[in-house]
Scaffold this motif. Structure first.
Motif, PDB file in Angstrom:
ATOM      1  N   PRO A 111      31.525  15.153 -20.673  1.00 61.87           N
ATOM      2  CA  PRO A 111      31.849  16.213 -21.961  1.00 61.87           C
ATOM      3  C   PRO A 111      32.468  15.322 -23.191  1.00 61.87           C
ATOM      4  O   PRO A 111      32.933  14.294 -22.800  1.00 61.87           O
ATOM      5  N   PHE A 112      31.878  15.892 -24.296  1.00 68.35           N
ATOM      6  CA  PHE A 112      32.182  15.526 -25.415  1.00 68.35           C
ATOM      7  C   PHE A 112      32.333  16.688 -26.532  1.00 68.35           C
ATOM      8  O   PHE A 112      30.497  17.375 -25.579  1.00 68.35           O
ATOM      9  N   ASN A 113      32.793  16.880 -27.214  1.00 65.77           N
ATOM     10  CA  ASN A 113      32.159  17.726 -28.383  1.00 65.77           C
ATOM     11  C   ASN A 113      31.814  17.295 -29.613  1.00 65.77           C
ATOM     12  O   ASN A 113      31.859  16.488 -30.327  1.00 65.77           O
ATOM     13  N   VAL A 114      30.396  17.675 -30.426  1.00 67.71           N
ATOM     14  CA  VAL A 114      29.978  17.693 -31.718  1.00 67.71           C
ATOM     15  C   VAL A 114      30.964  17.971 -32.535  1.00 67.71           C
ATOM     16  O   VAL A 114      31.252  19.107 -32.713  1.00 67.71           O
ATOM     17  N   ILE A 115      31.346  17.350 -33.301  1.00 64.36           N
ATOM     18  CA  ILE A 115      32.815  17.536 -34.760  1.00 64.36           C
ATOM     19  C   ILE A 115      31.467  17.903 -36.232  1.00 64.36           C
ATOM     20  O   ILE A 115      31.057  16.948 -36.336  1.00 64.36           O
ATOM     21  N   LEU A 117      44.063   3.142 -25.546  1.00 63.67           N
ATOM     22  CA  LEU A 117      43.525   4.215 -25.602  1.00 63.67           C
ATOM     23  C   LEU A 117      44.905   5.212 -25.938  1.00 63.67           C
ATOM     24  O   LEU A 117      44.179   6.078 -26.951  1.00 63.67           O
ATOM     25  N   ASP A 118      46.161   5.413 -25.050  1.00 65.03           N
ATOM     26  CA  ASP A 118      47.102   6.214 -25.840  1.00 65.03           C
ATOM     27  C   ASP A 118      47.674   5.670 -26.697  1.00 65.03           C
ATOM     28  O   ASP A 118      47.754   6.897 -27.949  1.00 65.03           O
ATOM     29  N   LYS A 178      38.965  10.496 -25.472  1.00 64.12           N
ATOM     30  CA  LYS A 178      38.298  11.940 -24.527  1.00 64.12           C
ATOM     31  C   LYS A 178      37.502  10.981 -23.301  1.00 64.12           C
ATOM     32  O   LYS A 178      37.232  11.654 -21.970  1.00 64.12           O
ATOM     33  N   ALA A 179      35.983  11.316 -24.272  1.00 61.25           N
ATOM     34  CA  ALA A 179      34.639  10.821 -23.406  1.00 61.25           C
ATOM     35  C   ALA A 179      35.044   9.403 -23.000  1.00 61.25           C
ATOM     36  O   ALA A 179      34.625   9.388 -21.705  1.00 61.25           O
ATOM     37  N   ILE A 180      36.175   8.508 -23.178  1.00 57.45           N
ATOM     38  CA  ILE A 180      36.242   6.726 -22.539  1.00 57.45           C
ATOM     39  C   ILE A 180      37.206   7.378 -20.665  1.00 57.45           C
ATOM     40  O   ILE A 180      37.204   6.706 -20.107  1.00 57.45           O
ATOM     41  N   VAL A 239      35.101  14.224 -40.288  1.00 56.05           N
ATOM     42  CA  VAL A 239      34.644  14.072 -39.507  1.00 56.05           C
ATOM     43  C   VAL A 239      34.676  13.108 -38.374  1.00 56.05           C
ATOM     44  O   VAL A 239      34.957  13.004 -37.024  1.00 56.05           O
ATOM     45  N   ARG A 240      34.520  11.736 -38.850  1.00 47.76           N
ATOM     46  CA  ARG A 240      35.393  10.459 -38.890  1.00 47.76           C
ATOM     47  C   ARG A 240      36.599  10.564 -37.644  1.00 47.76           C
ATOM     48  O   ARG A 240      36.454   9.607 -36.221  1.00 47.76           O
ATOM     49  N   CYS A 241      37.501  10.658 -37.734  1.00 48.82           N
ATOM     50  CA  CYS A 241      38.524  11.194 -37.625  1.00 48.82           C
ATOM     51  C   CYS A 241      38.460  11.545 -36.315  1.00 48.82           C
ATOM     52  O   CYS A 241      39.444  10.994 -35.155  1.00 48.82           O
ATOM     53  N   GLU A 242      38.303  12.594 -36.151  1.00 49.44           N
ATOM     54  CA  GLU A 242      37.858  13.900 -35.254  1.00 49.44           C
ATOM     55  C   GLU A 242      36.639  13.343 -34.052  1.00 49.44           C
ATOM     56  O   GLU A 242      37.517  13.105 -32.516  1.00 49.44           O
ATOM     57  N   GLU A 243      36.177  12.401 -34.871  1.00 46.63           N
ATOM     58  CA  GLU A 243      35.449  11.890 -33.360  1.00 46.63           C
ATOM     59  C   GLU A 243      35.552  10.459 -32.942  1.00 46.63           C
ATOM     60  O   GLU A 243      35.218  10.731 -31.879  1.00 46.63           O
ATOM     61  N   MET A 244      36.916   9.893 -33.484  1.00 49.09           N
ATOM     62  CA  MET A 244      37.273   9.189 -32.680  1.00 49.09           C
ATOM     63  C   MET A 244      37.864   9.463 -32.091  1.00 49.09           C
ATOM     64  O   MET A 244      38.300   9.114 -30.607  1.00 49.09           O
ATOM     65  N   LEU A 245      38.546  10.822 -31.544  1.00 47.32           N
ATOM     66  CA  LEU A 245      39.664  11.509 -30.662  1.00 47.32           C
ATOM     67  C   LEU A 245      38.938  12.121 -29.927  1.00 47.32           C
ATOM     68  O   LEU A 245      38.758  11.872 -28.559  1.00 47.32           O
ATOM     69  N   GLU A 246      37.492  12.699 -29.841  1.00 49.92           N
ATOM     70  CA  GLU A 246      36.745  12.765 -29.051  1.00 49.92           C
ATOM     71  C   GLU A 246      36.200  11.901 -28.435  1.00 49.92           C
ATOM     72  O   GLU A 246      35.987  11.615 -26.896  1.00 49.92           O
TER      73      GLU A 246
END
Lengths: 389, 157
Positions: free
Chosen positions: A242-246, A175-176, A269-271, A259-266
């Protein structure tokens, strides 16, 4: 520029824009699309009828195979529906594992999409890079489940495999690496002229249209509407992780990329959070074969948007009715709206923009058009063949 | 469950005798049984006044002799309200809701294909998922059609 008359151009079912079959009849005036009629159903496998003919256990494997990309979303939706009918709950550790798998799946699905979108606009270098990095997730899946695509993690009453302590550092390392790469891609889709020229202002879906046409998932969120089943109607352990809705309000293909790129980053974090906070304990509870009479509506946020299953049981080992509505079908009316008034040259990227998955969508009726004997083994035949070995 | 009960109460007040019964099996899930004639009014009320703007899908269920049509609607993405009615299998006909929710267009066509429910006033009920040349009047998800029967029919050319 208008030519005063229109011509009809059928595109598909086999066509250069998508890898899966779908037919769109375009009416064009010069270079401009003035009307579009979708025709789907080329991937019929009769999944809903098949659900009624199989036991609840067999149906786990059927649900897994509704889609090759978001297989986990379908089994999560299926197993939590049946768990609710049975009145059992998956153990806390299983719920966390479901979140980890679901988010890993979101990453690989969105990464797949970014690659396809790049390919559709002729930016094949990005396509190759993203798909190379996507391998990291597939390798993690192989380590966790033994499979790269159909992970078969869910079962009624929990999950089938644990995520052991030894796996955690390996997942984090993967993930890193992905995080670094994704931040770079996020920068690329925002600044690279090749992408901006082809994606900004293309395939516009206004917020009001998005709501009226019942658009879903990243398509809806890229029109500025905050809607995510994980946050609105939490399942698995999403009420604890916790996670953010983008959301982005550009309403175009460019916003859908963001949206999709930022969701992957979220998701990363969630994982990370879920790995650190996984409760100890069992990963599944045993459940009876017979499911009492009842009905249930189950929802999951699949990578492409809201996935809804409806199950009705009749007290036997097989469901009375099972309905699946995948996100792609929900996004088709919105897709037709996006294509209107656009250029013919933009059709492929706008089509790809909703991340359509025709296998998911065309699951309903039973059509066995061309029998290929090698694929039509019955369960008994299969059992006989593999039991010998 | 406060919100859910409040919605049910409002619907009861609005639909009166057209509402058959309601159930709230758990948080964020409501089932509402209504009489067929009240569908348009009920959907209009839900969309305009109660903010159930999102239609998740429409499900058909063969009850044997009757077909049940279930509209799964969502309240700001969170509460799923399933509004349901039954029609006779011989002449299944429901008014379309595409004028109230344009996004219903494909869901209605799907139910029409698979259960033979006629949505009066729908702009185009041509086959959506069934292949070209599919026999008229055969609705594959009805219980009367067994798998072997459908297989036999589709393999005949």
């Amino acid at each position: 520029m208008s030519y005063g008359s229109t011509i009809k151009v059928p595109l598909g079912p086999q066509h250069p824009a998508l890898k899966e079959p779908g037919n769109f009849l375009f009416e064009v005036d010069g270079e401009t699309v003035v009307d579009v009629k979708p025709r789907i159903g080329y991937n019929h496998r009769g999944v809903e009828k098949a659900f009624e003919l199989r036991t609840y256990i067999q149906n786990i494997y059927l649900a897994e195979r509704i889609c090759g990309i978001c297989s986990d979303a379908h089994t999560t939706c299926y197993t939590q529906a049946i768990e609710e009918l049975l009145g059992v709950e998956a153990p806390p550790r299983a719920r966390y594992i479901r979140v980890i798998i679901a988010e890993l799946e979101r990453i690989q699905s969105h990464a797949l999409w970014v690659g396809i979108a790049a390919h559709e606009i002729g930016f094949d270098t990005l396509f190759m890079y993203v798909w190379r990095d996507r391998e990291t997730v597939l390798d993690l899946f192989e380590m966790i489940s033994g499979n790269r695509i159909h992970y078969a993690m869910n079962t009624i009453g929990g999950v089938r495999r644990d995520i052991h302590a030894a796996m955690v550092p390996k997942i984090k390392k993967g993930l890193d690496f992905l995080e670094k790469r994704l931040k770079y891609y996020l920068d690329v889709v925002q600044t690279e002229q090749t992408i901006l020229k082809r994606a900004a202002g293309v395939g516009v879906l206004k917020p009001k249209d998005a709501v009226d046409l019942c658009a879903l998932g990243p398509t809806l969120r890229a029109s500025g509407i905050n809607n995510d089943v994980r946050a609105d109607d939490p399942y698995a352990a999403y009420d604890e992780v916790p996670f953010n809705v983008i959301t982005h309000d550009g309403c175009d293909v460019s916003s859908r990329m963001l949206v999709r790129c930022e969701e992957m980053l979220e998701s990363i974090k969630a994982i990370g959070y879920a790995l650190d906070h996984m409760p100890e304990g069992v990963i599944r509870v045993r459940v009876p074969m017979k499911v009492p009479k009842g009905e249930v509506v189950s929802r999951v946020e699949a990578p492409r948007g809201e996935l809804i299953h409806y199950a009705k049981s009749n007290g036997t080992t097989k469901p009375e009715r099972y309905k699946v509505r995948s996100p792609t079908l929900g996004n088709i009316p919105a897709l037709c709206k996006m294509l209107l008034g656009g250029y013919v040259a933009d059709i492929p990227i706008v089509l790809a923009g909703i991340d359509p998955c025709f296998s998911c969508m065309d699951r309903m009726a039973f059509v066995d058009v061309k029998k290929n004997k090698g694929w039509n083994w019955t369960m008994q035949q299969l059992r006989r063949k593999y039991a010998k070995k | 469950m406060e919100k859910e009960n409040e919605i049910v109460k409002k619907l009861k007040n609005f639909l009166k005798e057209n509402l058959v019964r309601t159930t709230v099996p758990k948080e964020r899930r409501i089932f509402v049984y209504i009489k067929k004639d009240a569908l348009k009014d009920a959907v209009k009320y839900l969309v305009k006044d109660l903010e159930f703007k999102h239609l998740s899908t429409i499900t058909g269920v063969d009850l044997g002799g009757e077909i049940e049509v279930i509209y799964h609607m969502a309240y700001k993405g969170s509460i799923v309200l399933s509004i349901r009615l039954t029609v006779s299998e011989k002449n299944p006909s429901v008014p379309t809701i595409t004028d109230l929710i344009p996004g219903a267009v494909l869901y209605e066509r799907e139910v029409h294909d698979l259960f033979g429910v006629n949505f009066e006033g729908h702009p185009d009920l041509s086959p959506l998922v069934l292949p070209e040349g599919w026999p008229q009047g055969v609705y594959p998800l009805r219980k009367e059609h067994k798998l072997e029967h459908l297989r036999e029919m589709t393999s005949k050319k």
